[in-house]
Design a protein around this motif. Sequence first.
Motif, PDB file in Angstrom:
ATOM      1  N   PHE A  15      12.729   9.518  25.839  1.00 24.31           N
ATOM      2  CA  PHE A  15      12.061   9.760  27.119  1.00 24.31           C
ATOM      3  C   PHE A  15      12.129  11.234  27.480  1.00 24.31           C
ATOM      4  CE2 PHE A  15      12.810   5.269  27.412  1.00 24.31           C
ATOM      5  CZ  PHE A  15      11.726   4.794  28.135  1.00 24.31           C
ATOM      6  N   TRP A  16      10.978  11.799  27.850  1.00 25.21           N
ATOM      7  CA  TRP A  16      10.873  13.178  28.315  1.00 25.21           C
ATOM      8  C   TRP A  16      10.073  13.182  29.609  1.00 25.21           C
ATOM      9  CZ3 TRP A  16      12.277  17.925  25.845  1.00 25.21           C
ATOM     10  CH2 TRP A  16      12.959  17.752  24.639  1.00 25.21           C
ATOM     11  N   VAL A  17      10.342  14.168  30.461  1.00 27.47           N
ATOM     12  CA  VAL A  17       9.601  14.299  31.711  1.00 27.47           C
ATOM     13  C   VAL A  17       8.979  15.682  31.811  1.00 27.47           C
ATOM     14  CG1 VAL A  17      10.892  12.589  33.015  1.00 27.47           C
ATOM     15  CG2 VAL A  17      11.711  14.925  32.958  1.00 27.47           C
ATOM     16  N   TYR A  18       7.787  15.718  32.401  1.00 28.03           N
ATOM     17  CA  TYR A  18       7.157  16.987  32.724  1.00 28.03           C
ATOM     18  C   TYR A  18       7.678  17.376  34.095  1.00 28.03           C
ATOM     19  CZ  TYR A  18       3.845  20.744  33.124  1.00 28.03           C
ATOM     20  OH  TYR A  18       3.292  21.994  33.241  1.00 28.03           O
ATOM     21  N   THR A  19       8.112  18.609  34.238  1.00 29.23           N
ATOM     22  CA  THR A  19       8.823  19.029  35.448  1.00 29.23           C
ATOM     23  C   THR A  19       8.398  20.409  35.931  1.00 29.23           C
ATOM     24  OG1 THR A  19      10.615  20.110  34.241  1.00 29.23           O
ATOM     25  CG2 THR A  19      10.876  17.777  34.670  1.00 29.23           C
ATOM     26  N   ARG A  20       8.773  20.686  37.177  1.00 32.65           N
ATOM     27  CA  ARG A  20       8.681  22.030  37.743  1.00 32.65           C
ATOM     28  C   ARG A  20      10.073  22.397  38.225  1.00 32.65           C
ATOM     29  NH1 ARG A  20       8.370  24.244  42.759  1.00 32.65           N
ATOM     30  NH2 ARG A  20       8.007  22.253  43.810  1.00 32.65           N
ATOM     31  N   VAL A  21      10.508  23.594  37.888  1.00 38.14           N
ATOM     32  CA  VAL A  21      11.814  24.067  38.329  1.00 38.14           C
ATOM     33  C   VAL A  21      11.728  24.348  39.827  1.00 38.14           C
ATOM     34  CG1 VAL A  21      13.600  25.829  38.038  1.00 38.14           C
ATOM     35  CG2 VAL A  21      12.255  25.073  36.050  1.00 38.14           C
ATOM     36  N   ALA A  22      12.631  23.758  40.599  1.00 37.12           N
ATOM     37  CA  ALA A  22      12.644  23.913  42.061  1.00 37.12           C
ATOM     38  C   ALA A  22      12.671  25.391  42.442  1.00 37.12           C
ATOM     39  CB  ALA A  22      13.846  23.193  42.665  1.00 37.12           C
ATOM     40  N   GLY A  23      11.830  25.751  43.416  1.00 38.56           N
ATOM     41  CA  GLY A  23      11.778  27.114  43.921  1.00 38.56           C
ATOM     42  C   GLY A  23      11.025  28.092  43.045  1.00 38.56           C
ATOM     43  N   THR A  24      10.336  27.586  42.001  1.00 36.51           N
ATOM     44  CA  THR A  24       9.605  28.452  41.068  1.00 36.51           C
ATOM     45  C   THR A  24       8.239  27.848  40.766  1.00 36.51           C
ATOM     46  OG1 THR A  24      10.218  27.412  38.968  1.00 36.51           O
ATOM     47  CG2 THR A  24      11.820  28.953  39.925  1.00 36.51           C
ATOM     48  N   GLU A  25       7.487  28.545  39.963  1.00 38.39           N
ATOM     49  CA  GLU A  25       6.237  28.045  39.393  1.00 38.39           C
ATOM     50  C   GLU A  25       6.412  27.871  37.887  1.00 38.39           C
ATOM     51  OE1 GLU A  25       3.452  27.067  41.064  1.00 38.39           O
ATOM     52  OE2 GLU A  25       4.699  27.382  42.845  1.00 38.39           O
ATOM     53  N   THR A  26       7.630  27.537  37.451  1.00 45.75           N
ATOM     54  CA  THR A  26       7.948  27.333  36.042  1.00 45.75           C
ATOM     55  C   THR A  26       7.872  25.847  35.727  1.00 45.75           C
ATOM     56  OG1 THR A  26       9.409  29.255  36.084  1.00 45.75           O
ATOM     57  CG2 THR A  26       9.678  27.728  34.247  1.00 45.75           C
ATOM     58  N   TYR A  27       7.054  25.495  34.740  1.00 48.22           N
ATOM     59  CA  TYR A  27       6.802  24.109  34.370  1.00 48.22           C
ATOM     60  C   TYR A  27       7.146  23.898  32.904  1.00 48.22           C
ATOM     61  CZ  TYR A  27       3.939  24.108  38.602  1.00 48.22           C
ATOM     62  OH  TYR A  27       3.500  24.213  39.897  1.00 48.22           O
ATOM     63  N   GLY A  28       7.498  22.668  32.543  1.00 45.72           N
ATOM     64  CA  GLY A  28       7.742  22.342  31.148  1.00 45.72           C
ATOM     65  C   GLY A  28       8.336  20.959  30.997  1.00 45.72           C
ATOM     66  N   TRP A  29       8.736  20.647  29.780  1.00 46.33           N
ATOM     67  CA  TRP A  29       9.252  19.330  29.416  1.00 46.33           C
ATOM     68  C   TRP A  29      10.765  19.366  29.266  1.00 46.33           C
ATOM     69  CZ3 TRP A  29       6.193  15.118  29.361  1.00 46.33           C
ATOM     70  CH2 TRP A  29       4.815  15.336  29.349  1.00 46.33           C
ATOM     71  N   MET A  30      11.421  18.304  29.780  1.00 44.10           N
ATOM     72  CA  MET A  30      12.872  18.177  29.675  1.00 44.10           C
ATOM     73  C   MET A  30      13.197  16.739  29.274  1.00 44.10           C
ATOM     74  SD  MET A  30      15.836  19.720  29.950  1.00 44.10           S
ATOM     75  CE  MET A  30      15.395  21.264  30.747  1.00 44.10           C
ATOM     76  N   SER A  31      14.187  16.582  28.407  1.00 48.04           N
ATOM     77  CA  SER A  31      14.624  15.254  27.993  1.00 48.04           C
ATOM     78  C   SER A  31      15.353  14.561  29.140  1.00 48.04           C
ATOM     79  CB  SER A  31      15.567  15.369  26.797  1.00 48.04           C
ATOM     80  OG  SER A  31      16.165  14.124  26.511  1.00 48.04           O
ATOM     81  N   TRP A  32      15.114  13.249  29.301  1.00 45.66           N
ATOM     82  CA  TRP A  32      15.846  12.468  30.304  1.00 45.66           C
ATOM     83  C   TRP A  32      17.341  12.551  30.071  1.00 45.66           C
ATOM     84  CZ3 TRP A  32      14.539  10.867  34.842  1.00 45.66           C
ATOM     85  CH2 TRP A  32      13.258  10.395  35.118  1.00 45.66           C
ATOM     86  N   ASP A  33      17.755  12.679  28.813  1.00 46.32           N
ATOM     87  CA  ASP A  33      19.177  12.714  28.468  1.00 46.32           C
ATOM     88  C   ASP A  33      19.918  13.891  29.096  1.00 46.32           C
ATOM     89  OD1 ASP A  33      18.752  10.467  26.917  1.00 46.32           O
ATOM     90  OD2 ASP A  33      18.592  11.593  25.046  1.00 46.32           O
ATOM     91  N   ASN A  34      19.190  14.909  29.560  1.00 48.42           N
ATOM     92  CA  ASN A  34      19.823  16.125  30.077  1.00 48.42           C
ATOM     93  C   ASN A  34      20.107  16.093  31.573  1.00 48.42           C
ATOM     94  OD1 ASN A  34      19.610  17.043  27.477  1.00 48.42           O
ATOM     95  ND2 ASN A  34      17.780  18.233  27.842  1.00 48.42           N
ATOM     96  N   PHE A  35      19.808  14.974  32.224  1.00 50.37           N
ATOM     97  CA  PHE A  35      19.999  14.879  33.669  1.00 50.37           C
ATOM     98  C   PHE A  35      21.271  14.112  34.023  1.00 50.37           C
ATOM     99  CE2 PHE A  35      15.383  15.403  33.245  1.00 50.37           C
ATOM    100  CZ  PHE A  35      15.168  16.438  34.133  1.00 50.37           C
ATOM    101  N   SER A  36      21.963  14.594  35.053  1.00 52.34           N
ATOM    102  CA  SER A  36      23.122  13.864  35.572  1.00 52.34           C
ATOM    103  C   SER A  36      22.726  12.993  36.752  1.00 52.34           C
ATOM    104  CB  SER A  36      24.218  14.845  36.005  1.00 52.34           C
ATOM    105  OG  SER A  36      23.755  15.683  37.046  1.00 52.34           O
ATOM    106  N   GLU A  37      21.653  13.353  37.405  1.00 57.92           N
ATOM    107  CA  GLU A  37      21.170  12.628  38.584  1.00 57.92           C
ATOM    108  C   GLU A  37      19.649  12.632  38.534  1.00 57.92           C
ATOM    109  OE1 GLU A  37      20.900  13.623  43.339  1.00 57.92           O
ATOM    110  OE2 GLU A  37      22.579  14.436  42.220  1.00 57.92           O
ATOM    111  N   VAL A  38      19.035  11.472  38.803  1.00 58.13           N
ATOM    112  CA  VAL A  38      17.580  11.372  38.786  1.00 58.13           C
ATOM    113  C   VAL A  38      17.136  10.457  39.924  1.00 58.13           C
ATOM    114  CG1 VAL A  38      15.555  10.616  37.468  1.00 58.13           C
ATOM    115  CG2 VAL A  38      17.469  11.672  36.283  1.00 58.13           C
TER     116      VAL A  38
END
Length: 123
Positions: free
Chosen positions: A88-111
């Motif tokens: 599982f991967w998610v398309y995301t935006r980094v909070a407070g920025t205009e930076t977008y990309g893909w991150m693995s679900w495995d890398n989150f501690s809280e969702v």
Amino acid sequence: MRLFRTAAAIASAVLLTTTLGLTVASPAQASHFCGSPAYQNVDDGYGILKGGYNLKTAPYSDCFNVAYLGKGTKLYIWCQVINEYGNFWVYTRVAGTETYGWMSWDNFSEVTGNRGHCTPYLL
């Protein structure tokens, strides 16, 4: 004889360039899966990273990096996909920025959020 040497030199240069081109290009290429699937914002959630990870251009670990993000970084989740390896991967935006990309679900501690799927599903 001089014409023969010139032709031989040109042929050798072309062969060397072609061979080097293939050799140099191969290691620099990422996975053939690195074309990013379609994405849209269909989720109202966010995730907090449990460590430092690279944000990716597509939902595979060997794809190119967008940015390195440290532990505790908040990412707004837009949508999710399951890649060819079943991850599982998610398309995301980094909070407070205009930076977008893909991150693995495995890398989150809280969702939080509803885990909406990216459409169309193009992996």
